[in-house]
Design a protein around this motif. Structure first.
Motif, PDB file in Angstrom:
ATOM      1  N   LYS A 153       0.835  -1.203   0.000  1.00  0.00           N
ATOM      2  CA  LYS A 153       0.000   0.000   0.000  1.00  0.00           C
ATOM      3  C   LYS A 153       0.865   1.247   0.000  1.00  0.00           C
ATOM      4  O   LYS A 153       0.609   2.202  -0.753  1.00  0.00           O
ATOM      5  CB  LYS A 153      -0.925  -0.009   1.215  1.00  0.00           C
ATOM      6  CG  LYS A 153      -1.827   1.209   1.318  1.00  0.00           C
ATOM      7  CD  LYS A 153      -2.879   1.042   2.417  1.00  0.00           C
ATOM      8  CE  LYS A 153      -2.267   0.951   3.788  1.00  0.00           C
ATOM      9  NZ  LYS A 153      -3.287   0.872   4.863  1.00  0.00           N
ATOM     10  N   ARG A 189       1.084   4.096  -3.018  1.00  0.00           N
ATOM     11  CA  ARG A 189       0.792   5.506  -2.738  1.00  0.00           C
ATOM     12  C   ARG A 189       1.983   6.398  -3.076  1.00  0.00           C
ATOM     13  O   ARG A 189       1.822   7.490  -3.631  1.00  0.00           O
ATOM     14  CB  ARG A 189       0.399   5.685  -1.274  1.00  0.00           C
ATOM     15  CG  ARG A 189      -0.992   5.167  -0.949  1.00  0.00           C
ATOM     16  CD  ARG A 189      -1.315   5.303   0.532  1.00  0.00           C
ATOM     17  NE  ARG A 189      -2.676   4.872   0.812  1.00  0.00           N
ATOM     18  CZ  ARG A 189      -3.189   4.787   2.036  1.00  0.00           C
ATOM     19  NH1 ARG A 189      -2.450   5.109   3.093  1.00  0.00           N
ATOM     20  NH2 ARG A 189      -4.430   4.380   2.213  1.00  0.00           N
ATOM     21  N   TRP A 242       0.206  13.262  -0.843  1.00  0.00           N
ATOM     22  CA  TRP A 242      -0.094  11.973  -0.200  1.00  0.00           C
ATOM     23  C   TRP A 242      -1.566  11.919   0.204  1.00  0.00           C
ATOM     24  O   TRP A 242      -2.247  10.912  -0.011  1.00  0.00           O
ATOM     25  CB  TRP A 242       0.813  11.799   1.013  1.00  0.00           C
ATOM     26  CG  TRP A 242       0.601  10.514   1.783  1.00  0.00           C
ATOM     27  CD1 TRP A 242      -0.291  10.309   2.792  1.00  0.00           C
ATOM     28  CD2 TRP A 242       1.293   9.270   1.591  1.00  0.00           C
ATOM     29  NE1 TRP A 242      -0.191   9.010   3.256  1.00  0.00           N
ATOM     30  CE2 TRP A 242       0.757   8.360   2.536  1.00  0.00           C
ATOM     31  CE3 TRP A 242       2.298   8.858   0.738  1.00  0.00           C
ATOM     32  CZ2 TRP A 242       1.215   7.037   2.636  1.00  0.00           C
ATOM     33  CZ3 TRP A 242       2.756   7.548   0.834  1.00  0.00           C
ATOM     34  CH2 TRP A 242       2.218   6.654   1.761  1.00  0.00           C
ATOM     35  N   VAL A 286      -3.782  11.372  -2.779  1.00  0.00           N
ATOM     36  CA  VAL A 286      -3.772   9.967  -3.196  1.00  0.00           C
ATOM     37  C   VAL A 286      -4.681   9.132  -2.303  1.00  0.00           C
ATOM     38  O   VAL A 286      -5.467   8.307  -2.773  1.00  0.00           O
ATOM     39  CB  VAL A 286      -2.332   9.408  -3.173  1.00  0.00           C
ATOM     40  CG1 VAL A 286      -2.333   7.888  -3.337  1.00  0.00           C
ATOM     41  CG2 VAL A 286      -1.493  10.060  -4.261  1.00  0.00           C
ATOM     42  N   LYS A 287      -4.583   9.354  -0.987  1.00  0.00           N
ATOM     43  CA  LYS A 287      -5.429   8.614  -0.041  1.00  0.00           C
ATOM     44  C   LYS A 287      -6.907   8.891  -0.295  1.00  0.00           C
ATOM     45  O   LYS A 287      -7.734   7.962  -0.259  1.00  0.00           O
ATOM     46  CB  LYS A 287      -5.061   8.993   1.398  1.00  0.00           C
ATOM     47  CG  LYS A 287      -3.767   8.387   1.899  1.00  0.00           C
ATOM     48  CD  LYS A 287      -3.483   8.800   3.326  1.00  0.00           C
ATOM     49  CE  LYS A 287      -4.539   8.290   4.283  1.00  0.00           C
ATOM     50  NZ  LYS A 287      -4.210   8.641   5.702  1.00  0.00           N
ATOM     51  N   GLU A 346      -8.417   7.058  -3.170  1.00  0.00           N
ATOM     52  CA  GLU A 346      -8.642   5.630  -2.949  1.00  0.00           C
ATOM     53  C   GLU A 346     -10.023   5.347  -2.357  1.00  0.00           C
ATOM     54  O   GLU A 346     -10.519   4.227  -2.421  1.00  0.00           O
ATOM     55  CB  GLU A 346      -7.579   5.068  -1.992  1.00  0.00           C
ATOM     56  CG  GLU A 346      -6.191   5.085  -2.573  1.00  0.00           C
ATOM     57  CD  GLU A 346      -5.147   4.689  -1.539  1.00  0.00           C
ATOM     58  OE1 GLU A 346      -3.965   4.528  -1.916  1.00  0.00           O
ATOM     59  OE2 GLU A 346      -5.491   4.544  -0.353  1.00  0.00           O
TER      60      GLU A 346
END
Length: 262
Positions: free
Chosen positions: A223, A227, A254, A257-258, A261
């Motif tokens: 993971k 990322r 970051w 990106v999270k 998801e």
């Protein structure tokens, strides 16, 4: 041409033949092949994790090669043959599954596993045992070995029965790490020891909630890698590199990106 397992065994034997064999294969021994065995095992695991069935087929073949190669070495030294290995494991499978090959019953997976462990214990009852931990290989990955050590100790009651004291132990070990970090000068050996204790305690929590620590960390690694690759791509799309960004800017990417998801 289609090869049988016996054909494959003969192929490996030919590689090891001093008269016309492969120089590299002839130079190998039990110890030198260990890195190959480890590498192929992890490549099988990676193919499974990626659900890459084409690659899994190939990697399983490479892993089988290791088994046959080690068996060939043992055959040359007159210890045993691949057929002996195959026969032993087949007999073990039949012996430890009386609910399949015999007249006993196993209503669920827990009963089946309990019967397997019971028969395994009976098989080893005649061996000299200095500790209940003797059966846990030192060559296991550290997280896996931690789980095995804890599980084995739990069998004799050396274990917490509830989660709160397990979490309490993690908090205690974390505090000891913090305390060590405040020391001036820092003792590197002592700090390493406290970090180890913290990890060991965390593995214990994973075991209590029936979570495989090795697999959990492997997934966390994957993971994190995905990322990080994504923030690299975002940086490239902005016409810059991560080196040119501040930590705050990288953290913003970051977080993006999270959020993507979800």
């Amino acid at each position: 041409m289609s090869y049988s397992i016996q054909d494959f065994i003969r192929l490996i034997a030919r590689l090891r033949n001093p008269n016309g064999g492969c120089p590299w294969d002839l130079k190998q021994n039990y110890t030198s092949m260990i890195p190959c065995l480890i590498e192929e095992t992890y490549e099988v695991i990676e193919a499974i994790q990626k659900k890459d069935m084409v690659n899994l087929r190939e990697e399983l073949g490479d892993l089988l090669l290791q088994v046959v190669f080690f068996s060939q070495l043992a055959s040359e030294d007159h210890y045993f043959t691949f057929d002996d290995v195959l026969n032993d494991v087949a007999q073990k499978i039949v012996r430890r599954h009386p609910h399949v090959f015999g007249n006993l019953n196993a209503g669920n997976e827990e009963e089946a596993l309990a019967r397997w462990n019971e028969i395994k214990a009976q098989e080893k009852s005649g061996k000299v045992v200095h500790s209940i931990l003797d059966s846990i290989p030192h060559a296991f990955p550290a997280l896996l070995r931690a789980q095995k050590l804890q599980k084995q100790c739990a069998k004799v009651g050396f274990d917490w029965r509830e989660i709160p004291p397990v979490i309490g132990k993690i908090e205690e070990e974390l505090q000891e790490v913090k305390t060590e970090l405040l020391q001036t000068p820092q003792n590197a050996e002592r700090l390493e020891e406290e970090i180890g204790d913290l990890i060991f305690a965390t593995v214990n929590l994973a075991r209590h909630i029936k979570c495989d620590a090795e697999e959990s960390l492997r997934k966390a690694n994957y993971k994190f890698e995905q990322r990080f690759r994504n923030i690299e791509r975002k940086a490239n799309a902005l016409g810059t590199s991560l080196e040119a960004l501040s930590l705050a800017e990288m953290n913003r990417l970051w977080d993006e990106v999270k959020n993507e998801e979800k």
